[in-house]
Design an enzyme around this catalytic site. Structure first.
Site, PDB file in Angstrom:
ATOM      1  N   HIS A 269       6.099  -0.789  -2.662  1.00  0.00           N
ATOM      2  CA  HIS A 269       5.599  -0.150  -3.894  1.00  0.00           C
ATOM      3  C   HIS A 269       5.568   1.372  -3.779  1.00  0.00           C
ATOM      4  O   HIS A 269       4.888   2.055  -4.550  1.00  0.00           O
ATOM      5  CB  HIS A 269       4.207  -0.685  -4.250  1.00  0.00           C
ATOM      6  CG  HIS A 269       4.225  -2.111  -4.673  1.00  0.00           C
ATOM      7  ND1 HIS A 269       3.098  -2.903  -4.709  1.00  0.00           N
ATOM      8  CD2 HIS A 269       5.241  -2.919  -5.073  1.00  0.00           C
ATOM      9  CE1 HIS A 269       3.427  -4.123  -5.114  1.00  0.00           C
ATOM     10  NE2 HIS A 269       4.714  -4.163  -5.345  1.00  0.00           N
TER      11      HIS A 269
ATOM     12  N   ASN B 117       0.819  -1.210   0.000  1.00  0.00           N
ATOM     13  CA  ASN B 117       0.000   0.000   0.000  1.00  0.00           C
ATOM     14  C   ASN B 117       0.855   1.264   0.000  1.00  0.00           C
ATOM     15  O   ASN B 117       1.908   1.302   0.625  1.00  0.00           O
ATOM     16  CB  ASN B 117      -0.936   0.002   1.215  1.00  0.00           C
ATOM     17  CG  ASN B 117      -1.841  -1.217   1.217  1.00  0.00           C
ATOM     18  OD1 ASN B 117      -2.029  -1.867   0.179  1.00  0.00           O
ATOM     19  ND2 ASN B 117      -2.384  -1.546   2.374  1.00  0.00           N
ATOM     20  N   ILE B 118       0.349   2.281  -0.698  1.00  0.00           N
ATOM     21  CA  ILE B 118       1.077   3.563  -0.723  1.00  0.00           C
ATOM     22  C   ILE B 118       0.539   4.510   0.346  1.00  0.00           C
ATOM     23  O   ILE B 118       1.025   5.620   0.480  1.00  0.00           O
ATOM     24  CB  ILE B 118       0.997   4.202  -2.130  1.00  0.00           C
ATOM     25  CG1 ILE B 118      -0.433   4.609  -2.488  1.00  0.00           C
ATOM     26  CG2 ILE B 118       1.636   3.304  -3.183  1.00  0.00           C
ATOM     27  CD1 ILE B 118      -0.545   5.437  -3.767  1.00  0.00           C
TER      28      ILE B 118
HETATM   29  C1  BV8 Z   1       8.467  -5.924 -11.783  1.00  0.00           C
HETATM   30  C2  BV8 Z   1       1.831   0.992  -6.819  1.00  0.00           C
HETATM   31  C3  BV8 Z   1      10.449  -6.242 -12.978  1.00  0.00           C
HETATM   32  C4  BV8 Z   1       0.997   1.757  -7.750  1.00  0.00           C
HETATM   33  C5  BV8 Z   1       1.674  -1.325  -7.564  1.00  0.00           C
HETATM   34  C6  BV8 Z   1       5.364 -12.835 -12.785  1.00  0.00           C
HETATM   35  C7  BV8 Z   1       4.217 -13.333 -13.337  1.00  0.00           C
HETATM   36  C8  BV8 Z   1       3.319 -12.459 -13.987  1.00  0.00           C
HETATM   37  C9  BV8 Z   1       3.550 -11.074 -14.076  1.00  0.00           C
HETATM   38  C10 BV8 Z   1       4.686 -10.588 -13.523  1.00  0.00           C
HETATM   39  C11 BV8 Z   1       5.592 -11.460 -12.903  1.00  0.00           C
HETATM   40  N1  BV8 Z   1       6.616 -10.704 -12.471  1.00  0.00           N
HETATM   41  C12 BV8 Z   1       6.390  -9.389 -12.802  1.00  0.00           C
HETATM   42  C13 BV8 Z   1       5.223  -9.297 -13.449  1.00  0.00           C
HETATM   43  C14 BV8 Z   1       4.621  -8.064 -13.944  1.00  0.00           C
HETATM   44  C15 BV8 Z   1       3.854  -7.276 -12.867  1.00  0.00           C
HETATM   45  C16 BV8 Z   1       2.691  -8.070 -12.368  1.00  0.00           C
HETATM   46  O1  BV8 Z   1       2.740  -8.706 -11.340  1.00  0.00           O
HETATM   47  N2  BV8 Z   1       1.602  -7.988 -13.131  1.00  0.00           N
HETATM   48  C17 BV8 Z   1       0.358  -8.684 -12.703  1.00  0.00           C
HETATM   49  C18 BV8 Z   1      -0.799  -7.729 -12.890  1.00  0.00           C
HETATM   50  C19 BV8 Z   1       0.182  -9.950 -13.448  1.00  0.00           C
HETATM   51  N3  BV8 Z   1       4.730  -6.912 -11.769  1.00  0.00           N
HETATM   52  C20 BV8 Z   1       5.473  -5.777 -11.895  1.00  0.00           C
HETATM   53  O2  BV8 Z   1       5.457  -5.055 -12.872  1.00  0.00           O
HETATM   54  C21 BV8 Z   1       6.377  -5.441 -10.720  1.00  0.00           C
HETATM   55  N4  BV8 Z   1       7.664  -5.035 -11.181  1.00  0.00           N
HETATM   56  O3  BV8 Z   1       8.171  -7.087 -11.927  1.00  0.00           O
HETATM   57  O4  BV8 Z   1       9.634  -5.364 -12.208  1.00  0.00           O
HETATM   58  C22 BV8 Z   1      11.793  -5.723 -12.955  1.00  0.00           C
HETATM   59  C23 BV8 Z   1      12.766  -6.633 -12.712  1.00  0.00           C
HETATM   60  C24 BV8 Z   1      14.068  -6.199 -12.731  1.00  0.00           C
HETATM   61  C25 BV8 Z   1      14.330  -4.852 -12.972  1.00  0.00           C
HETATM   62  C26 BV8 Z   1      13.294  -3.936 -13.216  1.00  0.00           C
HETATM   63  C27 BV8 Z   1      11.982  -4.384 -13.184  1.00  0.00           C
HETATM   64  C28 BV8 Z   1       5.880  -4.176  -9.961  1.00  0.00           C
HETATM   65  C29 BV8 Z   1       4.562  -4.348  -9.425  1.00  0.00           C
HETATM   66  C30 BV8 Z   1       4.173  -3.117  -8.566  1.00  0.00           C
HETATM   67  C31 BV8 Z   1       3.200  -2.210  -9.286  1.00  0.00           C
HETATM   68  N5  BV8 Z   1       2.694  -1.166  -8.376  1.00  0.00           N
HETATM   69  N6  BV8 Z   1       1.263  -0.349  -6.702  1.00  0.00           N
HETATM   70  C32 BV8 Z   1      -0.316   2.195  -7.152  1.00  0.00           C
HETATM   71  O5  BV8 Z   1      -0.633   1.815  -6.037  1.00  0.00           O
HETATM   72  O6  BV8 Z   1      -0.993   2.919  -7.860  1.00  0.00           O
HETATM   73  S1  BV8 Z   1       0.833  -2.836  -7.543  1.00  0.00           S
HETATM   74  C33 BV8 Z   1      -0.700  -2.492  -6.766  1.00  0.00           C
HETATM   75  O7  BV8 Z   1      -1.562  -3.506  -7.208  1.00  0.00           O
HETATM   76  C34 BV8 Z   1      -0.679  -2.602  -5.256  1.00  0.00           C
HETATM   77  O8  BV8 Z   1       0.468  -2.061  -4.679  1.00  0.00           O
HETATM   78  C35 BV8 Z   1      -0.761  -4.112  -5.056  1.00  0.00           C
HETATM   79  O9  BV8 Z   1       0.504  -4.689  -5.157  1.00  0.00           O
HETATM   80  C36 BV8 Z   1      -1.594  -4.538  -6.244  1.00  0.00           C
HETATM   81  C37 BV8 Z   1      -3.023  -4.625  -5.811  1.00  0.00           C
HETATM   82  O10 BV8 Z   1      -3.167  -5.798  -5.153  1.00  0.00           O
HETATM   83  P1  BV8 Z   1      -3.873  -5.850  -3.708  1.00  0.00           P
HETATM   84  O11 BV8 Z   1      -3.230  -4.874  -2.797  1.00  0.00           O
HETATM   85  O12 BV8 Z   1      -3.908  -7.267  -3.358  1.00  0.00           O
HETATM   86  O13 BV8 Z   1      -5.353  -5.278  -4.007  1.00  0.00           O
HETATM   87  P2  BV8 Z   1      -6.550  -6.011  -4.765  1.00  0.00           P
HETATM   88  O14 BV8 Z   1      -7.581  -4.991  -4.988  1.00  0.00           O
HETATM   89  O15 BV8 Z   1      -6.046  -6.801  -5.936  1.00  0.00           O
HETATM   90  O16 BV8 Z   1      -7.089  -7.096  -3.698  1.00  0.00           O
HETATM   91  C38 BV8 Z   1      -7.611  -6.667  -2.479  1.00  0.00           C
HETATM   92  C39 BV8 Z   1      -7.846  -7.933  -1.642  1.00  0.00           C
HETATM   93  O17 BV8 Z   1      -8.307  -7.522  -0.370  1.00  0.00           O
HETATM   94  C40 BV8 Z   1      -8.881  -8.874  -2.241  1.00  0.00           C
HETATM   95  O18 BV8 Z   1      -8.393 -10.210  -2.145  1.00  0.00           O
HETATM   96  C41 BV8 Z   1     -10.111  -8.674  -1.338  1.00  0.00           C
HETATM   97  O19 BV8 Z   1     -10.818  -9.871  -1.144  1.00  0.00           O
HETATM   98  C42 BV8 Z   1      -9.463  -8.267  -0.025  1.00  0.00           C
HETATM   99  N7  BV8 Z   1     -10.305  -7.380   0.792  1.00  0.00           N
HETATM  100  C43 BV8 Z   1     -11.147  -6.394   0.366  1.00  0.00           C
HETATM  101  N8  BV8 Z   1     -11.717  -5.777   1.444  1.00  0.00           N
HETATM  102  C44 BV8 Z   1     -11.210  -6.403   2.563  1.00  0.00           C
HETATM  103  C45 BV8 Z   1     -10.296  -7.412   2.139  1.00  0.00           C
HETATM  104  N9  BV8 Z   1      -9.632  -8.211   2.991  1.00  0.00           N
HETATM  105  C46 BV8 Z   1      -9.882  -8.001   4.330  1.00  0.00           C
HETATM  106  N10 BV8 Z   1     -10.741  -7.039   4.807  1.00  0.00           N
HETATM  107  C47 BV8 Z   1     -11.416  -6.240   3.965  1.00  0.00           C
HETATM  108  N11 BV8 Z   1     -12.252  -5.326   4.448  1.00  0.00           N
END
Ligand code: BV8
Length: 239
Positions: free
Chosen positions: A112, A95-96
């Site tokens: 992040h 989280n940011i």
């Molecule tokens: C990188 C900042 C390489 C921005 C963010 C391997 C496989 C596939 C793809 C990749 C891989 N490796 C890398 C990739 C690419 C990519 C990636 O993962 N893509 C995905 C979409 C497939 N990753 C990257 O690009 C990463 N960088 O790999 O760099 C590299 C290597 C060498 C040198 C240079 C580069 C960087 C990723 C970071 C991006 N920035 N955030 C911003 O915030 O605007 S990511 C952002 O999205 C968040 O920070 C977080 O990480 C993600 C969101 O996920 P969650 O936080 O889980 O939120 P979400 O809404 O999805 O889920 C919420 C959950 O909470 C749900 O499960 C829900 O049920 C639950 N919930 C809801 N309410 C409640 C609750 N639980 C409890 N109580 C409640 N009340």
């Protein structure tokens, strides 16, 4: 079930779900951020080069929402754990927002980036920032109008990965809170921790994409599940 006596070092991974009950939108839920914004339009370096005004407006709005939000019971419970846990503890957050710190937690690592931080791409300085960036304010250090949100965008390397992997390799317990397990490398931490012998626990509203990696999943809102778990952990009860 490993009893607490055996648990010394804990790594906690938090995601958007822990801040949902503080009024901050998650990403992938129906009303999630990615509903009205395509990731590639607002959270990639390419997007920033293509349309910096759109990206700055997106983060200026998120920064204002962060400042209007308050920590909830889950943040406060983790802050208590941080104060009272005698051994190693690291809260790695995706989280940011600054709600962990505003609840009083100290051992927090923003992998992040941080919404309340501006990064100058001219002199590399970082500044605590509560205002807007859309109007291209000068960098307080070098005066250049080159400030960007201090955020790790998709395709960029997350911060302090070496510290995170070191803590995962020493962890006896890995706890994932409020994350969908959709984004890497964060989504791979449970596997990493497990391969180093850690017990793994998931606290989430619904099962995440990585649920099968966890020894135990407890479903429900973070504001209920997290205080319960912290009570267990500090009470020496198995957790
Ligand atoms: C990188 C900042 C390489 C921005 C963010 C391997 C496989 C596939 C793809 C990749 C891989 N490796 C890398 C990739 C690419 C990519 C990636 O993962 N893509 C995905 C979409 C497939 N990753 C990257 O690009 C990463 N960088 O790999 O760099 C590299 C290597 C060498 C040198 C240079 C580069 C960087 C990723 C970071 C991006 N920035 N955030 C911003 O915030 O605007 S990511 C952002 O999205 C968040 O920070 C977080 O990480 C993600 C969101 O996920 P969650 O936080 O889980 O939120 P979400 O809404 O999805 O889920 C919420 C959950 O909470 C749900 O499960 C829900 O049920 C639950 N919930 C809801 N309410 C409640 C609750 N639980 C409890 N109580 C409640 N009340």
């Amino acid at each position: 079930m490993r009893d607490m006596a055996q648990i010394r070092n804990i790594v906690i991974l938090s995601g958007a779900g822990i801040s949902a009950e503080s009024g901050l939108r998650t990403f992938r839920a129906d009303d999630g951020l990615w509903d009205d914004h395509r990731v590639e339009d607002v959270a990639t370096p390419e997007a920033f080069r293509r349309d910096p005004d759109l990206v700055q407006r997106f983060y200026d709005e998120r920064r204002a929402n962060i400042m209007a939000a308050q920590p909830n019971a889950a943040h406060h419970a983790l802050a208590r754990l941080d104060r009272e846990w005698p051994a190693e503890l690291l809260i790695v957050t995706q989280n940011i927002d600054d709600l962990h710190e505003r609840a009083g937690a100290g051992r927090v690592l923003h992998m992040h980036g941080e919404g309340l931080s501006a990064w100058c791409s001219a002199c590399d300085a970082r500044h605590h920032w509560t205002g807007t960036l859309r109007d291209k304010p000068p960098c307080p250090a070098c005066g250049a109008r080159a400030l960007r949100p201090d955020i790790v965008w998709f395709g960029e390397m997350p911060y302090r990965m070496d510290e995170i992997f070191a803590a995962l390799s020493r962890a006896d317990l890995f706890v994932s809170i409020g994350t969908s397990g959709a984004v890497y490398p964060a989504a791979g931490f449970v596997e990493q921790a497990k391969s180093c012998g850690a017990r793994t626990l998931e606290l989430n509203l619904e099962r995440s994409q990585g649920s099968h990696w966890f020894d135990e999943t407890r479903l429900g809102p973070a504001s209920e599940r997290v205080p319960e778990w912290v009570e267990d952990a500090l009470g020496g009860r198995p957790c």
